[in-house]
Motif scaffolding. Structure first.
Motif, PDB file in Angstrom:
ATOM      1  N   GLU A 127       3.175  -3.539  -2.256  1.00 41.93           N
ATOM      2  CA  GLU A 127       2.316  -2.580  -2.948  1.00 41.93           C
ATOM      3  C   GLU A 127       1.491  -3.240  -4.038  1.00 41.93           C
ATOM      4  O   GLU A 127       0.343  -2.846  -4.294  1.00 41.93           O
ATOM      5  CB  GLU A 127       3.168  -1.448  -3.515  1.00 41.93           C
ATOM      6  CG  GLU A 127       3.737  -0.543  -2.421  1.00 41.93           C
ATOM      7  CD  GLU A 127       4.661   0.540  -2.948  1.00 41.93           C
ATOM      8  OE1 GLU A 127       5.061   0.452  -4.145  1.00 41.93           O
ATOM      9  OE2 GLU A 127       5.006   1.453  -2.177  1.00 41.93           O
ATOM     10  N   LEU A 130      -1.441  -4.857  -2.270  1.00 38.67           N
ATOM     11  CA  LEU A 130      -2.412  -3.825  -1.913  1.00 38.67           C
ATOM     12  C   LEU A 130      -3.219  -3.376  -3.126  1.00 38.67           C
ATOM     13  O   LEU A 130      -4.414  -3.069  -3.022  1.00 38.67           O
ATOM     14  CB  LEU A 130      -1.691  -2.623  -1.300  1.00 38.67           C
ATOM     15  CG  LEU A 130      -1.193  -2.782   0.131  1.00 38.67           C
ATOM     16  CD1 LEU A 130      -0.346  -1.579   0.524  1.00 38.67           C
ATOM     17  CD2 LEU A 130      -2.365  -2.938   1.102  1.00 38.67           C
ATOM     18  N   GLN A 163      -0.481  -3.196   6.204  1.00 38.44           N
ATOM     19  CA  GLN A 163      -1.449  -2.734   7.196  1.00 38.44           C
ATOM     20  C   GLN A 163      -1.378  -1.226   7.424  1.00 38.44           C
ATOM     21  O   GLN A 163      -2.069  -0.699   8.298  1.00 38.44           O
ATOM     22  CB  GLN A 163      -1.237  -3.496   8.506  1.00 38.44           C
ATOM     23  CG  GLN A 163      -1.481  -4.996   8.342  1.00 38.44           C
ATOM     24  CD  GLN A 163      -1.480  -5.756   9.644  1.00 38.44           C
ATOM     25  OE1 GLN A 163      -0.884  -5.336  10.639  1.00 38.44           O
ATOM     26  NE2 GLN A 163      -2.146  -6.890   9.667  1.00 38.44           N
ATOM     27  N   GLY A 164      -0.551  -0.543   6.632  1.00 37.94           N
ATOM     28  CA  GLY A 164      -0.487   0.903   6.749  1.00 37.94           C
ATOM     29  C   GLY A 164       0.086   1.390   8.056  1.00 37.94           C
ATOM     30  O   GLY A 164      -0.261   2.481   8.534  1.00 37.94           O
ATOM     31  N   GLN A 165       0.973   0.595   8.649  1.00 39.48           N
ATOM     32  CA  GLN A 165       1.570   0.957   9.928  1.00 39.48           C
ATOM     33  C   GLN A 165       3.089   0.972   9.786  1.00 39.48           C
ATOM     34  O   GLN A 165       3.669   0.125   9.119  1.00 39.48           O
ATOM     35  CB  GLN A 165       1.164  -0.028  11.017  1.00 39.48           C
ATOM     36  CG  GLN A 165      -0.348  -0.107  11.228  1.00 39.48           C
ATOM     37  CD  GLN A 165      -0.717  -1.117  12.297  1.00 39.48           C
ATOM     38  OE1 GLN A 165       0.008  -1.305  13.260  1.00 39.48           O
ATOM     39  NE2 GLN A 165      -1.853  -1.763  12.120  1.00 39.48           N
ATOM     40  N   ASP A 166       3.714   1.907  10.451  1.00 36.66           N
ATOM     41  CA  ASP A 166       5.164   2.062  10.363  1.00 36.66           C
ATOM     42  C   ASP A 166       5.839   1.183  11.413  1.00 36.66           C
ATOM     43  O   ASP A 166       6.376   1.665  12.409  1.00 36.66           O
ATOM     44  CB  ASP A 166       5.534   3.534  10.555  1.00 36.66           C
ATOM     45  CG  ASP A 166       7.006   3.791  10.263  1.00 36.66           C
ATOM     46  OD1 ASP A 166       7.628   2.915   9.643  1.00 36.66           O
ATOM     47  OD2 ASP A 166       7.512   4.855  10.661  1.00 36.66           O
TER      48      ASP A 166
END
Length: 245
Positions: A127, A130, A163-166
């Motif tokens: 975080e 980011l 990457q905002g992916q689970d």
């Protein structure tokens, strides 16, 4: 963000905006708990000899680390996060030498930002990146154990956040750490020098207000604690923290 995972303590890394070095079992879990206990900084030593020389010149320094997972004679601490979680290190400088994590960090200094982490501080680290680096930035994620699924699982977790992916849940990461090769000896009754309690610390994700940033401005690379309200201390190229605006 473009995030690529590498495995091992000496991979050939392309130049990136950020390098994140992972050692779950146990070096950077130990480092995380050292800062939670109030440590001032952690100098990264390439060899035992360098660590002992630093101690000779600075008697107040505390040495922490391992060789092949075992304590180093003459060091103040081994590589146990459980022991570090109860240690009195407030205001002290530590010198850390380990087989994989420290070596990997020293191999990964060529980036605008270098961070180290275990699973305990993985989300906070991702975080922070980011927050400070813009979309399109390149990130090398280094799983420092040459074949350990513990570091690899944590690397996949960080990549997913970036990457905002689970890709993988925190619970799944903790399970893979426990089942990994590096963790196996901690549950082996024939190897009492390794305590299962350490793995409890390595699989415990904490919500903390700081990251572990490698400062290369001094004589030796040094891990420093950077609290969220001080992120302006990290100065990535191309973006400044909102805290600084």
């Amino acid at each position: 963000m473009k995030a690529t995972i590498y495995q091992g303590h000496c991979p050939r890394l392309p130049r990136a905006d950020v390098n994140i070095v992972i050692d779950v079992v146990r070096a950077f879990t130990v480092a995380h708990y050292a800062f939670l206990r109030g440590a001032r900084e952690i100098i990264l030593a390439e060899t035992e000899g360098q660590a002992f020389l630093l101690k000779e010149k600075n008697p107040d320094y505390l040495l922490a680390g391992e060789i092949r997972g075992l304590p180093i004679p003459g060091f103040d601490f081994d590589n146990s996060p459980a022991k570090m979680a109860a240690a009195d290190v407030r205001g002290r400088t530590l010198v850390q030498k380990t087989t994989n994590g420290v070596k990997a960090a020293l191999n990964a200094l060529d980036a605008d930002g270098v961070f180290v982490t275990g699973f305990s501080n993985a989300r906070a680290t991702a975080e922070c990146v980011l927050e400070l680096w813009p979309p399109g930035s390149t990130v090398n994620i280094i799983a420092s154990h040459p074949d350990g699924d513990d570091d690899l699982a944590c690397a996949e977790y960080i990549k997913g956040i970036l990457q905002g992916q689970d890709f993988i849940s925190g619970e799944a990461v903790a399970g893979r750490i426990r089942r990994s090769g590096p963790a196996r000896k901690f549950f082996d009754t024939l190897q009492p020098e390794f305590q299962a309690e350490d793995i409890d610390y390595c699989t415990r994700e904490l919500t903390g207000g700081f990251v572990m940033h490698v400062d290369c401005k001094g004589e030796l690379p040094t891990i420093v604690r950077v609290d969220y309200d001080e992120l302006y201390r990290i100065e990535p190229a191309g973006k400044r923290s909102e805290a600084e605006v």
